[in-house]
Scaffold this motif. Structure first.
Motif, PDB file in Angstrom:
ATOM      1  N   LEU A  44       1.329  -1.053   0.587  1.00  0.00           N
ATOM      2  CA  LEU A  44      -0.063  -0.236  -0.029  1.00  0.00           C
ATOM      3  C   LEU A  44       0.936   1.030  -0.168  1.00  0.00           C
ATOM      4  N   ILE A  45       0.189   2.307  -0.832  1.00  0.00           N
ATOM      5  CA  ILE A  45       0.691   3.350  -0.862  1.00  0.00           C
ATOM      6  C   ILE A  45       0.216   4.657  -0.170  1.00  0.00           C
ATOM      7  N   ALA A  46      -0.192   5.339   0.937  1.00  0.00           N
ATOM      8  CA  ALA A  46      -0.908   6.330   1.274  1.00  0.00           C
ATOM      9  C   ALA A  46      -1.105   7.374   0.397  1.00  0.00           C
ATOM     10  N   TYR A  47      -1.618   7.837   1.293  1.00  0.00           N
ATOM     11  CA  TYR A  47      -1.770   9.156  -0.344  1.00  0.00           C
ATOM     12  C   TYR A  47      -2.869   9.980   0.771  1.00  0.00           C
ATOM     13  N   GLN A  48      -1.532  11.426   1.127  1.00  0.00           N
ATOM     14  CA  GLN A  48      -2.231  12.358   1.707  1.00  0.00           C
ATOM     15  C   GLN A  48      -2.560  13.468   1.072  1.00  0.00           C
ATOM     16  N   ARG A  49      -3.617  14.002   1.372  1.00  0.00           N
ATOM     17  CA  ARG A  49      -3.791  15.184   0.439  1.00  0.00           C
ATOM     18  C   ARG A  49      -5.203  16.110   0.785  1.00  0.00           C
ATOM     19  N   ASP A  50      -6.069  16.898   0.989  1.00  0.00           N
ATOM     20  CA  ASP A  50      -7.589  17.681   1.381  1.00  0.00           C
ATOM     21  C   ASP A  50      -7.462  16.912   3.008  1.00  0.00           C
ATOM     22  N   GLN A  51      -8.057  16.236   3.228  1.00  0.00           N
ATOM     23  CA  GLN A  51      -8.703  15.730   4.615  1.00  0.00           C
ATOM     24  C   GLN A  51      -7.533  14.918   5.294  1.00  0.00           C
ATOM     25  N   VAL A  52      -6.580  14.769   4.520  1.00  0.00           N
ATOM     26  CA  VAL A  52      -5.551  13.179   4.798  1.00  0.00           C
ATOM     27  C   VAL A  52      -4.388  13.943   5.306  1.00  0.00           C
ATOM     28  N   ALA A  53      -3.856  14.507   6.764  1.00  0.00           N
ATOM     29  CA  ALA A  53      -2.856  14.623   6.814  1.00  0.00           C
ATOM     30  C   ALA A  53      -1.622  14.452   7.829  1.00  0.00           C
ATOM     31  N   PHE A  54      -0.969  13.408   7.165  1.00  0.00           N
ATOM     32  CA  PHE A  54      -0.064  12.493   8.949  1.00  0.00           C
ATOM     33  C   PHE A  54       0.410  13.443   9.178  1.00  0.00           C
ATOM     34  N   THR A  55       0.602  13.508  10.988  1.00  0.00           N
ATOM     35  CA  THR A  55       1.407  13.945  11.399  1.00  0.00           C
ATOM     36  C   THR A  55       3.072  12.757  11.244  1.00  0.00           C
TER      37      THR A  55
ATOM     38  N   PRO B 187       3.553  -3.838   7.771  1.00  0.00           N
ATOM     39  CA  PRO B 187       4.146  -4.515   7.189  1.00  0.00           C
ATOM     40  C   PRO B 187       4.214  -4.901   5.319  1.00  0.00           C
ATOM     41  N   THR B 188       2.896  -3.620   4.760  1.00  0.00           N
ATOM     42  CA  THR B 188       3.128  -4.250   3.567  1.00  0.00           C
ATOM     43  C   THR B 188       2.838  -2.412   3.464  1.00  0.00           C
ATOM     44  N   VAL B 189       2.634  -1.352   4.048  1.00  0.00           N
ATOM     45  CA  VAL B 189       2.997   0.306   3.763  1.00  0.00           C
ATOM     46  C   VAL B 189       4.643   0.614   3.331  1.00  0.00           C
ATOM     47  N   ILE B 190       4.607   0.306   1.706  1.00  0.00           N
ATOM     48  CA  ILE B 190       5.752   0.431   1.445  1.00  0.00           C
ATOM     49  C   ILE B 190       5.434   2.488   1.481  1.00  0.00           C
ATOM     50  N   GLY B 191       5.022   3.082   1.217  1.00  0.00           N
ATOM     51  CA  GLY B 191       4.799   4.635   0.339  1.00  0.00           C
ATOM     52  C   GLY B 191       3.723   5.816   1.312  1.00  0.00           C
ATOM     53  N   LEU B 192       4.597   6.698   0.847  1.00  0.00           N
ATOM     54  CA  LEU B 192       3.700   8.169   1.113  1.00  0.00           C
ATOM     55  C   LEU B 192       3.526   8.524  -0.628  1.00  0.00           C
ATOM     56  N   LYS B 193       2.082   9.650  -0.674  1.00  0.00           N
ATOM     57  CA  LYS B 193       2.476   9.790  -1.576  1.00  0.00           C
ATOM     58  C   LYS B 193       1.293  11.462  -1.311  1.00  0.00           C
ATOM     59  N   ASP B 194       2.188  12.925  -1.481  1.00  0.00           N
ATOM     60  CA  ASP B 194       1.960  14.077  -0.483  1.00  0.00           C
ATOM     61  C   ASP B 194       1.315  14.982  -1.960  1.00  0.00           C
ATOM     62  N   GLY B 195      -0.060  15.276  -1.754  1.00  0.00           N
ATOM     63  CA  GLY B 195      -0.670  16.193  -2.637  1.00  0.00           C
ATOM     64  C   GLY B 195      -1.045  17.681  -2.142  1.00  0.00           C
TER      65      GLY B 195
ATOM     66  N   PHE C  38       6.302  10.484  -2.751  1.00  0.00           N
ATOM     67  CA  PHE C  38       6.075  10.549  -3.864  1.00  0.00           C
ATOM     68  C   PHE C  38       5.567  11.847  -4.179  1.00  0.00           C
ATOM     69  N   ASN C  39       5.226  12.553  -4.373  1.00  0.00           N
ATOM     70  CA  ASN C  39       4.669  13.973  -4.955  1.00  0.00           C
ATOM     71  C   ASN C  39       3.275  13.759  -5.507  1.00  0.00           C
ATOM     72  N   GLY C  40       2.407  14.216  -5.339  1.00  0.00           N
ATOM     73  CA  GLY C  40       1.518  14.382  -5.990  1.00  0.00           C
ATOM     74  C   GLY C  40       0.730  15.184  -5.845  1.00  0.00           C
ATOM     75  N   ALA C  41       1.448  16.260  -5.405  1.00  0.00           N
ATOM     76  CA  ALA C  41       0.936  17.930  -6.464  1.00  0.00           C
ATOM     77  C   ALA C  41       0.192  18.320  -7.688  1.00  0.00           C
ATOM     78  N   ALA C  42      -1.229  18.578  -7.534  1.00  0.00           N
ATOM     79  CA  ALA C  42      -1.703  18.510  -8.901  1.00  0.00           C
ATOM     80  C   ALA C  42      -0.803  19.332 -10.014  1.00  0.00           C
ATOM     81  N   THR C  43      -0.864  18.967 -10.654  1.00  0.00           N
ATOM     82  CA  THR C  43       0.204  19.832 -11.779  1.00  0.00           C
ATOM     83  C   THR C  43       1.524  19.928 -11.281  1.00  0.00           C
ATOM     84  N   ALA C  44       2.600  18.314 -10.880  1.00  0.00           N
ATOM     85  CA  ALA C  44       3.409  18.313  -9.682  1.00  0.00           C
ATOM     86  C   ALA C  44       4.657  18.377 -10.569  1.00  0.00           C
ATOM     87  N   GLU C  45       4.874  18.923 -11.704  1.00  0.00           N
ATOM     88  CA  GLU C  45       5.920  19.625 -12.019  1.00  0.00           C
ATOM     89  C   GLU C  45       6.238  21.159 -11.768  1.00  0.00           C
TER      90      GLU C  45
END
Length: 315
Positions: A146-157, A168-176, A197-204
Motif C-alpha cells: 500500500l501507498i498512502a495518499y495524503q491530501r485534502d482531509q488527510v495529513a499525517f503527523t 509490513p505492507t505499507v511501502i510509501g506515501l504520496k503527498d498532495g 511521491f510528489n502528488g501535487a496537482a500539476t506536480a511539475e
C-alpha cells in the motif's frame, strides 16, 4: 517491523521506475453516452506504456476512480495488468472508508495488480488515530502493498507516519499538500524503506522544490496526454537542465495551471480534453465533472501546440 518479501519486491521495482521516468496515471475511456469503453482504454494504455513510464496507476484520481462501479473497476485494473504484461508495476487506486476500500482491494488483487494507492477517505475529517486505523484495517485485509495518499482531509503527523510505516505492507506515501516544511519533517523521520511521491496537482510546478527535500518522484497528469512534454521536463529536472525546465514552466506548465484553476474539476477534465485533442480515445468525463467549454478548449489547444513546439515534437 520490516516490509514483508512481496512488499519489498514491489518497493524495489517502484524505486527503480521512479529513477527512470514519471509515474503514469492514465485516464479511463468512456463512450459519449458515459459507458466504459474498454477497447479504447486498452488502445490508450498501450500508447501510454509505449513511452516507458516508471509505473502505471490505473483507476486513481485522473482515472476517475470515484466514477467507477466495482465491475468497471475490475475491468479497468485487469486491462492495465494485461497491457503492462509485467513490464512495470501496476498500482491500482482504492478508497472510501476501509470496508469499501477492501472490496476494491480484493478486486485489484484478483486482477493481478502489484500494489494499491489508498486515496483519501470520503467526506469526513478524522483524528490522527483514525487515519492510522484506516490504513491498519486496509493493510490487515489485503495482501497488496500500500501507498498512502495524503491530501485534502488527510495529513499525517510524524508520529502517525511512523505508525503506518510499521505495517509490513505499507511501502510509501504520496503527498498532495505541497507543505514542504511538513514534508521535510516526514521524510527525515521515516524509515529508509518508505518511498515518497510528489502528488501535487500539476506536480511539475513543484518538482524541483520536492526534489530538494528528498522527493524527486512525481505523478504527471501531463503524461496522460503529452508524454513528450512530461518526459522532456522530467529529464531536464533530473539532469539539472534549468534552461529547458524554466522554458517549459514559463511557456506551458504555468499557463496550464492558470487555466486549470478556473473551474473546479479541471485537473481531470482539462487533461481528458487535451488527450482528445491529441486523438487519444478517452471520451468525455463523467458527472459531476464537466468537459471544458469552447473558449477554454481553444486556449488549451494553443498551450498544447506551444508545449510540443518547446520539446521539438510535431504532435
Amino acid at each position: 517491523m520490516s516490509l514483508n518479501a512481496a512488499a519489498q519486491d514491489v518497493a524495489s521495482r517502484l524505486r527503480d521506475g521512479m529513477v527512470r521516468g514519471v509515474l503514469s496515471f492514465p485516464l479511463t475511456s468512456f463512450r459519449p453516452d458515459g459507458s466504459l469503453d474498454l477497447d479504447a482504454y486498452r488502445a490508450y494504455l498501450a500508447q501510454q506504456l509505449a513511452t516507458s513510464p516508471g509505473a502505471v496507476f490505473p483507476a486513481c484520481g485522473t482515472g476517475e476512480f470515484t466514477a467507477l462501479d466495482e465491475d468497471e473497476y475490475r475491468q479497468v485494473v485487469t486491462a492495465a495488468v494485461e497491457v503492462a504484461a509485467g513490464r512495470l508495476p501496476v498500482v491500482a487506486g482504492l478508497g472510501y472508508g476501509w470496508a469499501q476500500a477492501l472490496r476494491f482491494a480484493r478486486i485489484a488483487e484478483e486482477a493481478g495488480a502489484d500494489a494499491a494507492l489508498v486515496l483519501p477517505h470520503y467526506l469526513l475529517q478524522a483524528p490522527q488515530r483514525g487515519l492510522v486505523e484506516q490504513l491498519r484495517r486496509i493493510a490487515a485485509g489485503t495482501r497488496l502493498p500500500l501507498i498512502a495518499y495524503q491530501r485534502d482531509q488527510v495529513a499525517f503527523t510524524v508520529e502517525s507516519l511512523r505508525r503506518i510505516a510499521e505495517l509490513p505492507t505499507v511501502i510509501g506515501l504520496k503527498d498532495g499538500h505541497g507543505d514542504l516544511d511538513r514534508l521535510q519533517r516526514l521524510t527525515l523521520s521515516a524509515p529508509d524503506h518508505l518511498l515518497f511521491f510528489n502528488g501535487a496537482a500539476t506536480a511539475e510546478l513543484q518538482a524541483r522544490a520536492y526534489a530538494a527535500v528528498g522527493v524527486p518522484a512525481y505523478s504527471s497528469a501531463v503524461h496522460a496526454f503529452a508524454p513528450e512534454i512530461a518526459d522532456a521536463f522530467f529529464t531536464a529536472v533530473r539532469d539539472d537542465d534549468r534552461a529547458t525546465a524554466d522554458a517549459l514552466l514559463r511557456g506551458f506548465y504555468v499557463p496550464l495551471v492558470e487555466l486549470r484553476d478556473r473551474v473546479p474539476g479541471y485537473a481531470v477534465s482539462l487533461v481528458k480534453a487535451a488527450a482528445r485533442l491529441r486523438g487519444r480515445p478517452v471520451g468525455p468525463v463523467r458527472a459531476p465533472l464537466t468537459d471544458p467549454g469552447p473558449e477554454d478548449l481553444d486556449e488549451l489547444e494553443k498551450l498544447l501546440t506551444t508545449g510540443l513546439e518547446l520539446v521539438g515534437s510535431a504532435g
